[in-house]
Design an enzyme around this catalytic site. Sequence first.
Site, PDB file in Angstrom:
ATOM      1  N   SER A   4       0.837  -1.200   0.000  1.00  0.00           N
ATOM      2  CA  SER A   4       0.000   0.000   0.000  1.00  0.00           C
ATOM      3  C   SER A   4       0.874   1.253   0.000  1.00  0.00           C
ATOM      4  CB  SER A   4      -0.894   0.005   1.250  1.00  0.00           C
ATOM      5  OG  SER A   4      -1.365   1.303   1.535  1.00  0.00           O
TER       6      SER A   4
ATOM      7  N   TRP B  83      -8.857   5.476   9.199  1.00  0.00           N
ATOM      8  CA  TRP B  83      -8.378   4.823   7.991  1.00  0.00           C
ATOM      9  C   TRP B  83      -7.786   5.850   7.044  1.00  0.00           C
ATOM     10  CZ3 TRP B  83     -10.638   5.229   2.904  1.00  0.00           C
ATOM     11  CH2 TRP B  83      -9.993   4.425   1.960  1.00  0.00           C
ATOM     12  N   GLY B  84      -6.590   5.541   6.544  1.00  0.00           N
ATOM     13  CA  GLY B  84      -5.947   6.375   5.540  1.00  0.00           C
ATOM     14  C   GLY B  84      -4.935   7.330   6.136  1.00  0.00           C
ATOM     15  N   ASN B  85      -3.835   7.531   5.414  1.00  0.00           N
ATOM     16  CA  ASN B  85      -2.809   8.441   5.921  1.00  0.00           C
ATOM     17  C   ASN B  85      -3.342   9.849   6.095  1.00  0.00           C
ATOM     18  OD1 ASN B  85      -2.539   8.710   2.834  1.00  0.00           O
ATOM     19  ND2 ASN B  85      -1.324  10.417   3.613  1.00  0.00           N
ATOM     20  N   ASP B  86      -4.391  10.218   5.326  1.00  0.00           N
ATOM     21  CA  ASP B  86      -4.941  11.571   5.437  1.00  0.00           C
ATOM     22  C   ASP B  86      -5.724  11.769   6.728  1.00  0.00           C
ATOM     23  OD1 ASP B  86      -6.767   9.728   4.411  1.00  0.00           O
ATOM     24  OD2 ASP B  86      -7.843  11.202   3.237  1.00  0.00           O
TER      25      ASP B  86
END
Length: 197
Positions: free
Chosen positions: A13, A183-186
């Site tokens: 990912s 969830w998610g780097n953002d």
Amino acid sequence: MTRQVEFYFDFGSPYSYLAYKELPRVAQRTGAQIAWRPILLGGIFKATGNHSPAEIPAKGRWSRTDTARWSRRYGANLQQNPYFPINTLALMRAATGFQLRDEAAFHRYVDAIFAAMWEQQRNLNDPAEIAAVLAAAGFDPREVLSMIEDPAVKEALKQATEAAVARGVFGAPSFFVGDELFWGNDRLLFVEEALAG
């Protein structure tokens, strides 16, 4: 009491790579500890019905632009890997095995594989290429191969992936602060707020 953020990741990912680059700075700013949680993203997708952005042409094109933006934001060096997608089963088993056996080796291995995948554009579908990456990082490829065939290591990765699904994980990277899923780097902005709160 020291706060903790759990980091669920898979080397395949690019967003996990981005989180791997930024999360230590979040932890440093908040005084938090990172609990590293290697999982098999393919197993997560199968269990949840989710799919890789690469499987949707428009989303795949957008993701390449999006990851480049985040790479600039984090001061990372993400390069699109021309061999993507890469089957990460052996890579994630090795991460699990190192984590079970030697924490320092685990971190050295994670650094080497993330760099090979997302900075050096290495073909980690090729066992000979994986062996070269391992050797360059100071590992004996034969020992690593033996470790990833260990039934206990295989079972540990399987159980970790199943436990992640049971907690609600559907993609990578995912983070938990307590029982709250991000969830998610953002979403690291919200992870940082949760750790500081």
